[in-house]
Design an enzyme around this catalytic site. Structure first.
Site, PDB file in Angstrom:
ATOM      1  N   MET A   1      46.072  41.197  47.729  1.00  0.00           N
ATOM      2  CA  MET A   1      46.687  40.169  45.889  1.00  0.00           C
ATOM      3  C   MET A   1      46.412  41.304  45.114  1.00  0.00           C
ATOM      4  O   MET A   1      44.847  41.898  44.444  1.00  0.00           O
ATOM      5  CB  MET A   1      45.893  39.267  46.114  1.00  0.00           C
ATOM      6  CG  MET A   1      47.128  38.692  46.768  1.00  0.00           C
ATOM      7  SD  MET A   1      46.879  36.559  46.682  1.00  0.00           S
ATOM      8  CE  MET A   1      47.908  35.767  48.379  1.00  0.00           C
TER       9      MET A   1
ATOM     10  N   GLY B   1      44.605  35.784  44.308  1.00  0.00           N
ATOM     11  CA  GLY B   1      43.318  36.280  43.647  1.00  0.00           C
ATOM     12  C   GLY B   1      42.338  35.865  43.434  1.00  0.00           C
ATOM     13  O   GLY B   1      41.319  35.400  43.060  1.00  0.00           O
ATOM     14  N   HIS B   2      42.404  35.407  41.449  1.00  0.00           N
ATOM     15  CA  HIS B   2      42.559  35.234  40.419  1.00  0.00           C
ATOM     16  C   HIS B   2      42.101  33.427  40.871  1.00  0.00           C
ATOM     17  O   HIS B   2      40.698  32.973  40.264  1.00  0.00           O
ATOM     18  CB  HIS B   2      43.341  34.798  39.646  1.00  0.00           C
ATOM     19  CG  HIS B   2      44.258  35.824  39.112  1.00  0.00           C
ATOM     20  ND1 HIS B   2      44.926  36.507  39.296  1.00  0.00           N
ATOM     21  CD2 HIS B   2      43.133  36.934  38.430  1.00  0.00           C
ATOM     22  CE1 HIS B   2      45.216  37.637  38.454  1.00  0.00           C
ATOM     23  NE2 HIS B   2      43.719  38.367  38.388  1.00  0.00           N
TER      24      HIS B   2
ATOM     25  N   HIS C   1      47.373  35.132  40.356  1.00  0.00           N
ATOM     26  CA  HIS C   1      47.685  35.032  41.427  1.00  0.00           C
ATOM     27  C   HIS C   1      46.440  34.718  42.129  1.00  0.00           C
ATOM     28  O   HIS C   1      45.555  34.123  41.732  1.00  0.00           O
ATOM     29  CB  HIS C   1      48.495  36.425  42.125  1.00  0.00           C
ATOM     30  CG  HIS C   1      46.657  37.050  42.363  1.00  0.00           C
ATOM     31  ND1 HIS C   1      45.903  37.764  42.662  1.00  0.00           N
ATOM     32  CD2 HIS C   1      47.118  38.714  41.129  1.00  0.00           C
ATOM     33  CE1 HIS C   1      45.053  38.952  42.807  1.00  0.00           C
ATOM     34  NE2 HIS C   1      45.950  39.611  41.572  1.00  0.00           N
TER      35      HIS C   1
ATOM     36  N   LYS D   1      37.802  42.776  44.767  1.00  0.00           N
ATOM     37  CA  LYS D   1      39.002  44.052  45.080  1.00  0.00           C
ATOM     38  C   LYS D   1      38.706  45.297  44.307  1.00  0.00           C
ATOM     39  O   LYS D   1      38.765  46.539  44.196  1.00  0.00           O
ATOM     40  CB  LYS D   1      40.487  43.650  44.662  1.00  0.00           C
ATOM     41  CG  LYS D   1      41.589  44.375  44.974  1.00  0.00           C
ATOM     42  CD  LYS D   1      42.795  44.140  44.841  1.00  0.00           C
ATOM     43  CE  LYS D   1      43.062  43.842  43.102  1.00  0.00           C
ATOM     44  NZ  LYS D   1      43.366  45.329  43.203  1.00  0.00           N
ATOM     45  N   ASP D   2      37.771  44.890  42.778  1.00  0.00           N
ATOM     46  CA  ASP D   2      37.708  45.388  42.114  1.00  0.00           C
ATOM     47  C   ASP D   2      36.360  46.287  41.868  1.00  0.00           C
ATOM     48  O   ASP D   2      35.415  45.191  41.582  1.00  0.00           O
ATOM     49  CB  ASP D   2      38.401  44.750  40.344  1.00  0.00           C
ATOM     50  CG  ASP D   2      39.368  45.052  39.913  1.00  0.00           C
ATOM     51  OD1 ASP D   2      40.140  45.981  40.456  1.00  0.00           O
ATOM     52  OD2 ASP D   2      39.836  43.909  40.218  1.00  0.00           O
TER      53      ASP D   2
HETATM   54  O1  PAF Z   1      39.097  42.536  36.296  1.00  0.00           O
HETATM   55  C1  PAF Z   1      40.464  42.342  35.424  1.00  0.00           C
HETATM   56  O2  PAF Z   1      41.229  41.160  35.109  1.00  0.00           O
HETATM   57  C2  PAF Z   1      39.699  42.870  34.169  1.00  0.00           C
HETATM   58  O3  PAF Z   1      39.476  44.470  34.787  1.00  0.00           O
HETATM   59  C3  PAF Z   1      39.089  42.195  33.067  1.00  0.00           C
HETATM   60  C4  PAF Z   1      37.114  42.049  33.871  1.00  0.00           C
HETATM   61  C5  PAF Z   1      39.242  40.654  32.931  1.00  0.00           C
HETATM   62  C6  PAF Z   1      38.550  42.609  31.792  1.00  0.00           C
HETATM   63  O4  PAF Z   1      40.210  43.276  31.358  1.00  0.00           O
END
Ligand code: PAF
Length: 287
Positions: free
Chosen positions: A187, A39-40, A37, A152-153
Site C-alpha cells: 500500500m 498501511g497508515h 490508507h 515499506k520505507d
Molecule cells: O513516511 C512518510 O510519510 C514521511 O517520509 C514522514 C516520515 C512522515 C516524514 O515526512
C-alpha cells in the site's frame, strides 16, 4: 460524528505535549504525509499498544521532494483523513503549515550520512536530509516517547534510527510490517497514480521479491545472481522500469556480495507516474 482534536500551531502543540508529559502520559506519534490508507491505519493501531495518547501528524514535507518530484500533485484529502482518524479514536491530529515548519530564514538541516546514500538516497538526492530534518522537528515539537514507522520505507526507518542514536534522542522507534493489497502490492499513497493496467503491472515488484526469496531458500547465496533474477522478473513487465534492486546488510545498508545471514533486498521501479518501492528480508535456510 465526534470531532477530532486538531492543533496547527507549534507552540500549542508543545504546550499540549508538556501537559500530557506532566500528567505522566506516554505520547505515541505516528508521522504521516496524509492521504491515509490501511498501511497508515495499521501504524495508528499499533501505536495504541505503546502509550496513553496517540498523536498523528499530517504534514506533506516539501524538504523531502526534489523540485522535479511530485510535491504539488502529492495526493491530499484532509477531510477523509480526519474521518479515518476519528474512527481510529486517535487523541490528536497535528497538521502544521509549511510556513510554520519552514519559516522565512530557515536554514538548519539534518544530514544522516552513510545510511542515506544507497538505494533511494542514490536516486533522490536530498530526500533523506528532508526526512531526517522534519522528523527531528516533529520529535522536538510533539515530544513523543515512541514513534511508529512502516517497514515499506525500510531505508527511512534506518535513517531515523541512526539519527536517534547519533543525536541521543529519547524516543523509542517502533516498526510495523508493510500492509499489502489483496494481490500483494504494497500500500502506498502513490498507488493512486496507477491506471488499471499499471496497477496490474505493479505486482511485478512483489513477484520479483518472491522469486529472490525462492532462490535463497533453494540455496543460492550469490547476490549478483539473485539480483539478476529480480532484474529479469521486472523487465518482463513492459510497463515497469527498474530504478534499483540491491542486496544490503539490514542495518548499515552496505551492499553485500553473498547472502550469509539476514539480508535486505530492496527494489524500486517506476510504473507510469508512480515510483514504487518494496523490500524483503531474505533469510538463509537453517541447517
Ligand atoms: O513516511 C512518510 O510519510 C514521511 O517520509 C514522514 C516520515 C512522515 C516524514 O515526512
Amino acid at each position: 460524528m465526534q470531532a477530532l482534536p486538531n492543533i496547527r500551531a507549534i507552540p500549542e502543540m508543545q504546550a499540549w505535549s508538556g501537559r500530557a508529559r506532566r500528567e505522566g502520559k506516554r505520547i505515541v506519534l505516528v508521522p504521516t504525509m496524509g492521504y491515509l490508507h490501511e498501511g497508515h491505519l495499521s501504524l495508528v493501531r499499533e501505536a495504541v499498544k505503546h502509550g496513553d495518547c496517540r498523536v498523528v501528524s499530517i504534514f506533506a514535507n516539501p524538504a523531502q521532494f526534489a523540485p522535479s518530484e511530485d510535491f504539488d500533485s502529492y495526493p491530499r484529502d484532509l477531510e477523509r483523513d480526519v474521518r479515518l482518524l476519528v474512527e481510529e479514536r486517535v487523541d490528536l491530529l497535528f497538521n502544521p503549515s509549511v510556513e510554520d515548519i519552514y519559516p522565512p530564514g530557515y536554514q538548519t538541516y539534518v544530514e544522516v550520512e552513510e545510511v542515506s546514500r544507497p538505494l533511494c538516497g542514490a536516486h533522490r538526492p536530498g530526500h533523506f536530509r528532508g526526512v531526517a530534518t522534519v522528523v527531528l522537528k516533529l520529535f522536538n515539537i510533539v515530544r513523543p516517547h515512541v514513534a511508529v514507522f512502516g517497514r515499506k520505507d525500510y531505508q527511512q526507518v534506518q535513517v531515523i534510527r541512526r539519527m536517534r542514536d547519533d543525536l541521543n534522542l529519547e524516543v523509542e522507534i517502533v516498526e510495523c510490517d508493510t500492509v499489502r493489497e489483496d494481490d500483494g502490492v504494497a500500500m502506498s499513497s502513490r498507488n493512486r497514480y496507477l491506471g488499471p493496467a499499471e496497477r496490474e503491472a505493479a505486482r511485478c515488484l512483489q513477484s520479483a521479491l518472491g522469486r529472490a526469496e525462492a532462490l535463497v531458500r533453494g540455496g543460492e547465496t550469490a547476490a549478483a545472481r539473485i539480483r539478476e533474477a529480480v532484474v529479469e522478473e521486472i523487465s518482463r513487465q513492459p510497463l515497469a522500469r527498474l530504478e534499483y534492486a540491491d542486496l544490503c546488510d539490514p542495518r548499515e545498508l552496505r551492499l553485500v556480495d553473498e547472502v550469509t545471514g539476514p539480508t535486505l533486498l530492496a527494489v524500486c521501479a517506476w510504473v507510469g507516474k508512480a515510483r514504487l518501492i518494496d523490500n524483503r528480508i531474505l533469510a538463509v535456510p537453517g541447517p
